[in-house]
Design an enzyme around this catalytic site. Structure first.
Site, PDB file in Angstrom:
ATOM      1  N   GLY A 140       6.981   9.015  12.294  1.00 37.81           N
ATOM      2  CA  GLY A 140       6.509   9.017  13.595  1.00 37.81           C
ATOM      3  C   GLY A 140       5.050   9.568  13.716  1.00 37.81           C
ATOM      4  O   GLY A 140       4.168   8.798  14.709  1.00 37.81           O
ATOM      5  N   CYS A 141       4.755  10.475  12.790  1.00 36.39           N
ATOM      6  CA  CYS A 141       3.282  11.163  13.022  1.00 36.39           C
ATOM      7  C   CYS A 141       2.358  10.027  12.412  1.00 36.39           C
ATOM      8  O   CYS A 141       1.329  10.068  12.870  1.00 36.39           O
ATOM      9  CB  CYS A 141       3.490  12.459  12.146  1.00 36.39           C
ATOM     10  SG  CYS A 141       4.401  13.620  12.879  1.00 36.39           S
ATOM     11  N   THR A 142       2.903   9.517  11.394  1.00 34.50           N
ATOM     12  CA  THR A 142       1.930   8.384  10.792  1.00 34.50           C
ATOM     13  C   THR A 142       1.608   7.261  11.906  1.00 34.50           C
ATOM     14  O   THR A 142       0.559   6.881  11.833  1.00 34.50           O
ATOM     15  CB  THR A 142       2.481   7.637   9.383  1.00 34.50           C
ATOM     16  OG1 THR A 142       2.778   8.739   8.725  1.00 34.50           O
ATOM     17  CG2 THR A 142       1.606   6.588   8.860  1.00 34.50           C
TER      18      THR A 142
ATOM     19  N   ALA B  34      -0.730   8.636  14.492  1.00 32.44           N
ATOM     20  CA  ALA B  34      -2.404   8.854  13.740  1.00 32.44           C
ATOM     21  C   ALA B  34      -2.879   7.627  13.637  1.00 32.44           C
ATOM     22  O   ALA B  34      -4.005   7.164  13.968  1.00 32.44           O
ATOM     23  CB  ALA B  34      -2.053   9.636  12.337  1.00 32.44           C
TER      24      ALA B  34
ATOM     25  N   LYS C 294       4.444  16.968  11.415  1.00 33.81           N
ATOM     26  CA  LYS C 294       4.321  16.793  10.212  1.00 33.81           C
ATOM     27  C   LYS C 294       3.467  15.729   9.654  1.00 33.81           C
ATOM     28  O   LYS C 294       3.858  14.756  10.002  1.00 33.81           O
ATOM     29  CB  LYS C 294       5.745  16.940   9.337  1.00 33.81           C
ATOM     30  CG  LYS C 294       5.663  17.263   7.989  1.00 33.81           C
ATOM     31  CD  LYS C 294       6.844  17.831   7.301  1.00 33.81           C
ATOM     32  CE  LYS C 294       6.583  18.336   6.052  1.00 33.81           C
ATOM     33  NZ  LYS C 294       5.608  19.104   5.673  1.00 33.81           N
TER      34      LYS C 294
END
Length: 152
Positions: free
Chosen positions: A43-45, A48, A38
Site C-alpha cells: 500500500g505504501c509503495t 508513494a 512502512k
C-alpha cells in the site's frame, strides 16, 4: 485530530538526505504532508508511486511533498532509490509528529490490537494553515484527491 483552518503543528524531522526539515521553514508555499505506515510495503509503495507519477503536477502548483513514517533514514534511502521517488521522506521514529497530527492510533488486526499509523494526508497552505485533513485514506487514487485539494 487536526482541524482544517487551524495552524499545522510545526515539526523538525530528519530526512532521507540527512538534513533536518522544519515545516515552518517551508512557509510561502503549499505543503503536502502524508503519513504512511512502512517503507516498501504494497500500500505504501502504491501511494508513494502515485505521488511520484503526479509529481510534476504538484510542482506546477508550487507544492512541497513530504512523506512521513516511523522508518529510519537508511530505510527511506532504500525506498526512495528503489522507486525513484522525487520528494523528501522524513523519519518520525518516536512518532511524536504522528501523535501531534493524530495519526498514531490503536488498530485492530485479526483480533489483535496494536498501535500504528493511520494513513493520512494534510494539505497546508503557504501561511502554514491546514486546508485539508484526510484521515484513513486509501492508497489508490489518493494523489489525485490531494491535487484536487490543492486546486480548491
Amino acid at each position: 485530530m487536526i482541524e482544517e483552518g487551524r495552524p499545522a503543528p510545526d515539526f523538525d524531522l530528519g530526512s532521507d538526505a540527512g538534513e533536518r526539515i522544519r515545516l515552518s521553514d517551508l512557509r510561502g508555499k503549499p505543503v503536502v504532508v502524508y503519513f504512511y505506515p512502512k517503507d516498501d510495503t504494497p500500500g505504501c509503495t502504491t501511494q508513494a508511486c502515485e505521488f511520484r507519477d503526479d509529481y510534476s503536477r504538484f510542482r506546477e502548483r508550487g507544492a512541497v511533498v513530504l512523506g512521513v513514517s516511523p522508518d529510519d533514514q537508511a530505510s527511506h534511502v532504500r525506498f526512495k532509490e528503489k522507486y525513484s521517488l522525487p520528494f523528501t521522506l522524513l523519519s518520525d521514529p518516536d512518532r511524536s509528529v504522528a501523535n501531534a497530527y493524530g495519526v498514531w492510533i490503536e488498530k485492530n488486526m485479526y483480533g489483535k490490537k496494536r498501535m500504528g499509523i493511520n494513513r493520512s494526508t494534510f494539505v497546508i497552505d503557504a501561511e502554514g494553515n491546514v486546508t485539508r485533513a484526510m484521515y484513513g485514506v486509501k492508497p489508490e487514487g489518493h494523489a489525485d484527491q490531494v491535487l484536487e485539494a490543492l486546486a480548491g
